[in-house]
Design a protein around this motif. Structure first.
Motif, PDB file in Angstrom:
ATOM      1  N   PRO A 287     -11.982  -3.758   5.125  1.00 13.39           N
ATOM      2  CA  PRO A 287     -10.610  -3.773   4.585  1.00 13.39           C
ATOM      3  C   PRO A 287     -10.285  -2.556   3.728  1.00 13.39           C
ATOM      4  O   PRO A 287      -9.159  -2.053   3.754  1.00 13.39           O
ATOM      5  CB  PRO A 287     -10.572  -5.058   3.751  1.00 13.39           C
ATOM      6  CG  PRO A 287     -11.634  -5.931   4.336  1.00 13.39           C
ATOM      7  CD  PRO A 287     -12.709  -4.988   4.789  1.00 13.39           C
ATOM      8  N   GLU A 288     -11.257  -2.068   2.961  1.00 13.67           N
ATOM      9  CA  GLU A 288     -11.005  -0.912   2.106  1.00 13.67           C
ATOM     10  C   GLU A 288     -10.742   0.344   2.942  1.00 13.67           C
ATOM     11  O   GLU A 288      -9.834   1.128   2.647  1.00 13.67           O
ATOM     12  CB  GLU A 288     -12.189  -0.680   1.172  1.00 13.67           C
ATOM     13  CG  GLU A 288     -11.958   0.427   0.154  1.00 13.67           C
ATOM     14  CD  GLU A 288     -13.084   0.538  -0.855  1.00 13.67           C
ATOM     15  OE1 GLU A 288     -13.182   1.587  -1.518  1.00 13.67           O
ATOM     16  OE2 GLU A 288     -13.861  -0.436  -0.984  1.00 13.67           O
TER      17      GLU A 288
ATOM     18  N   GLN B 201      -4.319   3.202   6.489  1.00 17.62           N
ATOM     19  CA  GLN B 201      -2.900   2.875   6.400  1.00 17.62           C
ATOM     20  C   GLN B 201      -2.162   3.841   5.468  1.00 17.62           C
ATOM     21  O   GLN B 201      -1.041   4.268   5.748  1.00 17.62           O
ATOM     22  CB  GLN B 201      -2.720   1.441   5.906  1.00 17.62           C
ATOM     23  CG  GLN B 201      -3.036   0.373   6.943  1.00 17.62           C
ATOM     24  CD  GLN B 201      -2.790  -1.020   6.399  1.00 17.62           C
ATOM     25  OE1 GLN B 201      -3.264  -1.365   5.312  1.00 17.62           O
ATOM     26  NE2 GLN B 201      -2.039  -1.823   7.144  1.00 17.62           N
ATOM     27  N   LEU B 202      -2.818   4.165   4.351  1.00 14.45           N
ATOM     28  CA  LEU B 202      -2.206   5.080   3.390  1.00 14.45           C
ATOM     29  C   LEU B 202      -2.028   6.471   3.990  1.00 14.45           C
ATOM     30  O   LEU B 202      -1.016   7.135   3.762  1.00 14.45           O
ATOM     31  CB  LEU B 202      -3.063   5.143   2.123  1.00 14.45           C
ATOM     32  CG  LEU B 202      -2.508   5.989   0.969  1.00 14.45           C
ATOM     33  CD1 LEU B 202      -1.138   5.481   0.533  1.00 14.45           C
ATOM     34  CD2 LEU B 202      -3.481   5.966  -0.217  1.00 14.45           C
TER      35      LEU B 202
ATOM     36  N   ASP C 133      -7.295   0.087   4.469  1.00 10.79           N
ATOM     37  CA  ASP C 133      -6.249   0.442   3.510  1.00 10.79           C
ATOM     38  C   ASP C 133      -6.098   1.957   3.408  1.00 10.79           C
ATOM     39  O   ASP C 133      -4.985   2.489   3.309  1.00 10.79           O
ATOM     40  CB  ASP C 133      -6.570  -0.150   2.134  1.00 10.79           C
ATOM     41  CG  ASP C 133      -6.284  -1.637   2.060  1.00 10.79           C
ATOM     42  OD1 ASP C 133      -5.596  -2.152   2.957  1.00 10.79           O
ATOM     43  OD2 ASP C 133      -6.765  -2.285   1.108  1.00 10.79           O
ATOM     44  N   THR C 134      -7.244   2.656   3.416  1.00  8.22           N
ATOM     45  CA  THR C 134      -7.213   4.115   3.349  1.00  8.22           C
ATOM     46  C   THR C 134      -6.538   4.709   4.575  1.00  8.22           C
ATOM     47  O   THR C 134      -5.725   5.641   4.480  1.00  8.22           O
ATOM     48  CB  THR C 134      -8.636   4.679   3.225  1.00  8.22           C
ATOM     49  OG1 THR C 134      -9.252   4.165   2.028  1.00  8.22           O
ATOM     50  CG2 THR C 134      -8.626   6.200   3.162  1.00  8.22           C
TER      51      THR C 134
ATOM     52  N   GLU D  90       2.168  -8.555  10.222  1.00  4.27           N
ATOM     53  CA  GLU D  90       2.341  -7.678   9.074  1.00  4.27           C
ATOM     54  C   GLU D  90       3.315  -6.556   9.425  1.00  4.27           C
ATOM     55  O   GLU D  90       3.413  -6.149  10.585  1.00  4.27           O
ATOM     56  CB  GLU D  90       0.995  -7.081   8.660  1.00  4.27           C
ATOM     57  CG  GLU D  90       0.039  -8.077   8.037  1.00  4.27           C
ATOM     58  CD  GLU D  90       0.486  -8.531   6.668  1.00  4.27           C
ATOM     59  OE1 GLU D  90       0.997  -7.682   5.908  1.00  4.27           O
ATOM     60  OE2 GLU D  90       0.354  -9.712   6.358  1.00  4.27           O
TER      61      GLU D  90
ATOM     62  N   ASN E 120       0.838  -1.187   0.000  1.00  2.00           N
ATOM     63  CA  ASN E 120       0.000   0.000   0.000  1.00  2.00           C
ATOM     64  C   ASN E 120       0.881   1.247   0.000  1.00  2.00           C
ATOM     65  O   ASN E 120       1.792   1.387   0.805  1.00  2.00           O
ATOM     66  CB  ASN E 120      -0.894  -0.007   1.246  1.00  2.00           C
ATOM     67  CG  ASN E 120      -1.977   1.048   1.190  1.00  2.00           C
ATOM     68  OD1 ASN E 120      -2.149   1.718   0.177  1.00  2.00           O
ATOM     69  ND2 ASN E 120      -2.725   1.187   2.274  1.00  2.00           N
TER      70      ASN E 120
END
Length: 220
Positions: free
Chosen positions: A176-177, A183-184, A180-181, A160, A60
């Motif tokens: 999960p989406e 984390q970014l 991810d955002t 991880e 990511n």
């Protein structure tokens, strides 16, 4: 903690014996910070492999600022998965530390502990003064840095990259989406903070003033 508040000054106050510009404890603290940062790039232990193999391009944020995979120095070429995971964990760790560092650098300009030894508004001057006048306090800082580094290495094993299992406020989204955002966002803010903290410290070293004072000067 008594070391922080004890009124006795350990540095010499004699005008005929000025303290050196970079006392031994100050150099030791800077060296420890450098070593702690470099430790993030030591080869990962055998059990530190994250679940599931993937290339660096699949991480990511690998191409978010450049519009494509960016590795001009070919640091990821022919690297095993353990090394790629370690690179990502190191990036996240440095980003988190630098986000806190930026906050601390600006906070030092406005507030500090109720003790004259902590009254410097410049972060660099504050660290130097603590090392010069309270070497015991500086030693406590070194021990805390080492303890955090050891705990983070132990907690990272088998997870991880960057996952220390620390989420006391339960901010991690179940989607999960959305995760991810989040984390970014952390990754981008961490990258910015690494550049920003370096710039703030260089600015303080060159001007001799606090970062906030130098920033606000052109607007006054």
């Amino acid at each position: 903690l008594g070391i922080f508040t004890h009124p006795t000054r350990l540095a010499s106050t004699s005008p005929s014996a000025p303290s050196p510009p970079f006392p031994t404890m100050f150099r030791a603290l800077v060296l420890a910070a450098v070593v702690a940062s470099a430790a993030a790039f030591i080869a990962a232990p055998a059990g530190a492999r994250a679940a599931g193999a993937r290339s660096l391009k699949a991480f990511n944020g690998a191409d978010v600022e450049t519009g494509g995979f960016y590795d001009p120095l070919k640091l990821s070429d022919a690297k095993p998965q353990e090394t790629l995971d370690w690179y990502r964990a190191a990036e996240l760790k440095h980003g988190r530390v630098c986000m806190l560092a930026c906050l601390g650098i600006f906070t030092q300009s406005f507030t500090h502990f109720p003790d004259d030894v902590f009254s410097e508004t410049s972060a660099l001057a504050a660290v130097k003064r603590v090392c010069d006048e309270r070497p015991g306090a500086a030693a406590q800082i070194l021990l805390a840095i080492g303890a955090v580094e050891v705990v983070s290495l132990l907690k990272a094993e088998g997870k991880e990259p960057g996952d220390l299992g620390f989420d006391p406020l339960k901010l991690k989204p179940a989607d999960p989406e959305k995760f991810d955002t989040m984390q970014l966002r952390e990754l981008k803010n961490g990258r910015l903070a690494m550049i920003m903290s370096l710039g703030l410290l260089v600015q303080e070293a060159v001007t001799g003033e606090s970062a906030f004072t130098s920033i606000k000067a052109p607007f006054l």
